[in-house]
Design a protein around this motif. Structure first.
Motif, PDB file in Angstrom:
ATOM      1  N   VAL A   9     -10.296  17.364  74.793  1.00  0.00           N
ATOM      2  CA  VAL A   9      -9.927  16.090  74.175  1.00  0.00           C
ATOM      3  C   VAL A   9      -8.627  16.267  73.127  1.00  0.00           C
ATOM      4  N   LEU A  10      -7.536  15.833  73.490  1.00  0.00           N
ATOM      5  CA  LEU A  10      -6.472  15.778  72.678  1.00  0.00           C
ATOM      6  C   LEU A  10      -6.195  14.879  71.362  1.00  0.00           C
ATOM      7  N   ASN A  11      -5.540  15.238  70.716  1.00  0.00           N
ATOM      8  CA  ASN A  11      -5.539  14.404  69.118  1.00  0.00           C
ATOM      9  C   ASN A  11      -5.208  13.084  69.430  1.00  0.00           C
ATOM     10  N   PRO A  12      -5.846  11.977  68.872  1.00  0.00           N
ATOM     11  CA  PRO A  12      -5.607  10.606  68.824  1.00  0.00           C
ATOM     12  C   PRO A  12      -4.292  10.427  68.456  1.00  0.00           C
ATOM     13  N   VAL A  13      -3.883   9.033  69.072  1.00  0.00           N
ATOM     14  CA  VAL A  13      -2.448   8.856  68.670  1.00  0.00           C
ATOM     15  C   VAL A  13      -2.844   7.199  68.152  1.00  0.00           C
ATOM     16  N   LYS A  14      -2.014   6.997  67.069  1.00  0.00           N
ATOM     17  CA  LYS A  14      -2.331   5.563  66.676  1.00  0.00           C
ATOM     18  C   LYS A  14      -1.285   4.719  66.609  1.00  0.00           C
ATOM     19  N   PHE A  15      -1.416   3.221  66.922  1.00  0.00           N
ATOM     20  CA  PHE A  15      -0.239   2.238  66.534  1.00  0.00           C
ATOM     21  C   PHE A  15      -0.895   1.408  66.224  1.00  0.00           C
ATOM     22  N   GLU A  16      -0.922   1.217  64.867  1.00  0.00           N
ATOM     23  CA  GLU A  16      -1.573   0.014  64.008  1.00  0.00           C
ATOM     24  C   GLU A  16      -2.911  -0.334  64.439  1.00  0.00           C
ATOM     25  N   ASN A  17      -2.910  -0.986  65.623  1.00  0.00           N
ATOM     26  CA  ASN A  17      -4.491  -1.517  65.693  1.00  0.00           C
ATOM     27  C   ASN A  17      -5.257  -0.686  67.167  1.00  0.00           C
ATOM     28  N   ASN A  45      -6.135  -3.177  61.388  1.00  0.00           N
ATOM     29  CA  ASN A  45      -5.316  -1.882  61.397  1.00  0.00           C
ATOM     30  C   ASN A  45      -6.215  -0.775  61.188  1.00  0.00           C
ATOM     31  N   ILE A  46      -6.004   0.241  61.939  1.00  0.00           N
ATOM     32  CA  ILE A  46      -6.788   1.334  61.959  1.00  0.00           C
ATOM     33  C   ILE A  46      -6.076   2.630  61.596  1.00  0.00           C
ATOM     34  N   ASN A  47      -4.852   2.463  61.010  1.00  0.00           N
ATOM     35  CA  ASN A  47      -3.792   3.829  60.852  1.00  0.00           C
ATOM     36  C   ASN A  47      -4.363   4.639  59.596  1.00  0.00           C
ATOM     37  N   ASN A  48      -5.238   4.241  58.745  1.00  0.00           N
ATOM     38  CA  ASN A  48      -5.708   5.083  57.850  1.00  0.00           C
ATOM     39  C   ASN A  48      -7.232   5.726  58.215  1.00  0.00           C
ATOM     40  N   ILE A  49      -7.529   5.564  59.434  1.00  0.00           N
ATOM     41  CA  ILE A  49      -8.889   6.154  59.836  1.00  0.00           C
ATOM     42  C   ILE A  49      -8.595   7.543  60.256  1.00  0.00           C
ATOM     43  N   PRO A  50      -9.408   8.454  59.746  1.00  0.00           N
ATOM     44  CA  PRO A  50      -9.176   9.909  59.985  1.00  0.00           C
ATOM     45  C   PRO A  50      -9.349   9.840  61.762  1.00  0.00           C
ATOM     46  N   ASP A  51      -8.829  11.189  62.254  1.00  0.00           N
ATOM     47  CA  ASP A  51      -8.773  11.478  63.564  1.00  0.00           C
ATOM     48  C   ASP A  51     -10.439  11.697  63.999  1.00  0.00           C
ATOM     49  N   SER A  52     -11.124  12.198  62.941  1.00  0.00           N
ATOM     50  CA  SER A  52     -12.510  12.936  63.292  1.00  0.00           C
ATOM     51  C   SER A  52     -13.467  11.741  63.418  1.00  0.00           C
ATOM     52  N   ILE A  53     -12.831  10.485  63.024  1.00  0.00           N
ATOM     53  CA  ILE A  53     -13.555   9.102  63.366  1.00  0.00           C
ATOM     54  C   ILE A  53     -13.138   8.537  64.729  1.00  0.00           C
ATOM     55  N   LEU A  54     -11.933   8.678  64.837  1.00  0.00           N
ATOM     56  CA  LEU A  54     -10.991   7.923  65.845  1.00  0.00           C
ATOM     57  C   LEU A  54     -11.463   8.702  67.409  1.00  0.00           C
ATOM     58  N   VAL A  55     -11.768   9.862  67.389  1.00  0.00           N
ATOM     59  CA  VAL A  55     -12.247  10.356  68.544  1.00  0.00           C
ATOM     60  C   VAL A  55     -13.777  10.186  69.031  1.00  0.00           C
ATOM     61  N   ILE A  56     -14.628   9.290  68.272  1.00  0.00           N
ATOM     62  CA  ILE A  56     -15.866   9.024  68.359  1.00  0.00           C
ATOM     63  C   ILE A  56     -15.954   8.133  69.634  1.00  0.00           C
ATOM     64  N   PRO A  57     -15.054   6.971  69.737  1.00  0.00           N
ATOM     65  CA  PRO A  57     -15.179   6.090  70.925  1.00  0.00           C
ATOM     66  C   PRO A  57     -15.128   6.764  72.187  1.00  0.00           C
ATOM     67  N   LEU A  58     -14.137   7.742  72.335  1.00  0.00           N
ATOM     68  CA  LEU A  58     -14.136   8.305  73.623  1.00  0.00           C
ATOM     69  C   LEU A  58     -15.087   9.331  74.111  1.00  0.00           C
ATOM     70  N   LEU A  59     -15.625  10.079  72.845  1.00  0.00           N
ATOM     71  CA  LEU A  59     -16.656  11.146  73.010  1.00  0.00           C
ATOM     72  C   LEU A  59     -18.037  10.424  73.144  1.00  0.00           C
ATOM     73  N   SER A  60     -18.154   9.265  73.028  1.00  0.00           N
ATOM     74  CA  SER A  60     -19.385   8.783  73.209  1.00  0.00           C
ATOM     75  C   SER A  60     -19.776   8.108  74.584  1.00  0.00           C
ATOM     76  N   ASN A  61     -18.414   8.102  75.268  1.00  0.00           N
ATOM     77  CA  ASN A  61     -18.581   7.724  76.724  1.00  0.00           C
ATOM     78  C   ASN A  61     -18.417   8.897  77.505  1.00  0.00           C
ATOM     79  N   ILE A  62     -17.738   9.983  77.118  1.00  0.00           N
ATOM     80  CA  ILE A  62     -17.737  11.126  78.059  1.00  0.00           C
ATOM     81  C   ILE A  62     -18.494  12.065  77.987  1.00  0.00           C
ATOM     82  N   LEU A  63     -19.258  12.275  76.590  1.00  0.00           N
ATOM     83  CA  LEU A  63     -20.107  13.419  76.438  1.00  0.00           C
ATOM     84  C   LEU A  63     -21.506  13.422  77.258  1.00  0.00           C
ATOM     85  N   PRO A  64     -21.796  12.134  77.758  1.00  0.00           N
ATOM     86  CA  PRO A  64     -23.024  12.215  78.601  1.00  0.00           C
ATOM     87  C   PRO A  64     -22.471  12.688  80.060  1.00  0.00           C
ATOM     88  N   VAL A  65     -21.253  12.507  80.639  1.00  0.00           N
ATOM     89  CA  VAL A  65     -20.576  12.928  82.009  1.00  0.00           C
ATOM     90  C   VAL A  65     -20.931  14.472  81.888  1.00  0.00           C
TER      91      VAL A  65
END
Length: 443
Positions: A9-17, A45-65
């Motif tokens: 999983v690569l680092n998240p890229v943020k664009f405002e929302n 706006n999610i610009n101030n959300i840490p990357d460690s939170i922003l990866v959770i949406p992806l992880l929760s969908n690919i971890l079971p696979v």
């Protein structure tokens, strides 16, 4: 950081929302993915959300696979609480599906402790259906925020349906004096659920990957950045069933109640209420408030985000409302003159899946013993339903097996496309029209 083995999983890229997360997968599981670019879009706006939170949406969908496939997932950084609950989530799935090994791991270079203000605020997943309405009514004193996701039951290409769902939920939120937020994601499109079903369907009791695995953990995970922005400490996911039904399901207390990140804890809500129990709760709310509350239960995409009033789920909800002396015509449904004969015919001919029988038996138990007290327009039908023996349908009938087989074969095509390319006159000659219609409804 990049490993040779596993899903990277690569680092998240943020664009405002919007957040975009790219990932790479090993060759041996490439067939389980249609895309290796994930995105989720919020109306905040999610610009101030840490990357460690922003990866959770992806992880929760690919971890079971990854768990089913026996490969690790490698990420640069992740939230501490989320990282620590992974073994518990795996144990939950293992309990539901004992044949799955669940031995792979989430590997993180950095584990970040995230904290936010203890606001006491709550939020919930909200579709406008029976489960989500019941959850809100039970928690109405908290006034939970409502999170609705585009990309789940309404696909991203169906903008007309989404606009209807969005407007529908805005109206409900205004009526309930609640705030509603919308999330858009390609989380269902990145996975090849057909290949996952072919590979692991036998391990999850024949369920579709979405129903059997993805839709609990996956949906909840999408909401993590928004809960961080809104300082949500309790997040409710409405229960689909109760312990009485004892059916392994992707959204289950063994999984949902273990999910955490930062200061947010997830609660699998209303697991103690059967579907008819929830309808009773909603009906009481309607009566007490003299409310025209609208209900949306139909997942069929070709009905513009509303209720078709013909599929099994719509019909079951309509009958459930009638048992509670609520007129469905004022709450999002249309009951036509042939409604009761159609429902009876579908039950008698076993056109509806046998695994919905527990819901019908639940309705049966709530039909008044003194049916004379029931409105005369549907009294005869309810008398028949009250005394009908559903136990003879416990095993799949020939019709059900054929419908499911056709459903699996045709599931890779769009239902609308199928209806256009198939010569209905020829099929009507080969099969009864009712059988054909219910085959399509099953898809």
């Amino acid at each position: 950081m990049k490993y040779k083995e596993g899903i990277n999983v690569l680092n998240p890229v943020k664009f405002e929302n919007t957040v975009i997360v790219d990932f790479t997968v090993p060759n041996n599981i490439e067939k389980f993915f249609k895309d290796q670019r994930f995105y989720v879009e919020y109306d905040s706006n999610i610009n101030n959300i840490p990357d460690s939170i922003l990866v959770i949406p992806l992880l929760s969908n690919i971890l079971p696979v990854a768990w089913f496939s026996g490969v690790n997932v490698i990420v640069d950084e992740v939230d501490e609480k989320f990282y620590n609950i992974i073994p518990n989530i795996q144990a939950g799935f293992k309990n539901l599906y004992p044949k799955v090994k669940m031995e792979s791991k989430l590997i993180a270079k950095k584990i970040i402790k995230n904290e936010m203000k203890e606001s006491g605020r709550s939020a919930q997943l909200f579709s406008g259906g029976i489960d989500s309405l019941a959850t809100y009514i039970r928690r109405i004193g908290e006034k939970p925020n409502l999170f609705t996701i585009w990309g789940a039951d309404v696909n991203l290409y169906d903008k007309d349906s989404w606009e209807k769902v969005k407007n529908y939920n805005i109206k409900i939120a205004n009526k309930l004096e609640a705030q509603v937020f919308f999330i858009k994601s390609n989380f269902t499109l990145i996975l090849n659920t057909r290949s996952l079903g072919e590979e692991y369907g036998h391990l999850i009791n024949g369920f579709h990957w979405w129903a059997g695995v993805q839709h609990g953990f996956g949906l909840v995970g999408l909401c993590s950045p928004l809960t961080y922005v809104k300082e949500i400490t309790t997040f409710y996911i409405p229960a689909s069933d109760t312990a009485e039904f004892n059916i392994p399901w992707g959204s289950h207390p063994l999984i949902d109640n273990e999910i955490k990140w930062a200061n947010t804890e997830v609660v699998h809500e209303s697991y103690d209420l059967s579907r008819q129990g929830k309808i009773h709760l909603i009906s009481r709310f309607i009566k007490e408030n003299k409310d025209d509350l609208q209900i949306r239960v139909c997942w069929q995409a070709d009905h513009n985000g509303g209720n078709c009033s013909k599929c099994e789920k719509c019909c079951r909800t309509i009958v459930g409302l009638l048992v509670e002396n609520i007129d469905p015509n004022f709450h999002g449904f249309k009951v036509t003159g042939d409604f009761f004969s159609n429902v009876k015919n579908n039950i008698l001919k076993d056109f509806w899946a046998y695994d919905t029988i527990p819901y019908w038996k639940d309705i049966q138990k709530k039909i008044p013993l003194n049916i004379r007290m029931v409105d005369g327009r549907h009294r005869d039908f309810l008398f028949w339903l009250k005394n009908y023996n559903f136990d003879k349908h416990i095993k799949p009938s020939f019709h059900t097996k054929i419908i499911k087989s056709i459903g699996r074969i045709l599931s890779v095509f769009s239902k609308k496309f199928i209806k256009k390319i198939i010569n209905l006159k020829i099929l009507m000659y080969l099969l009864s029209s009712d059988f054909l219609i219910n085959t399509f409804n099953f898809l």
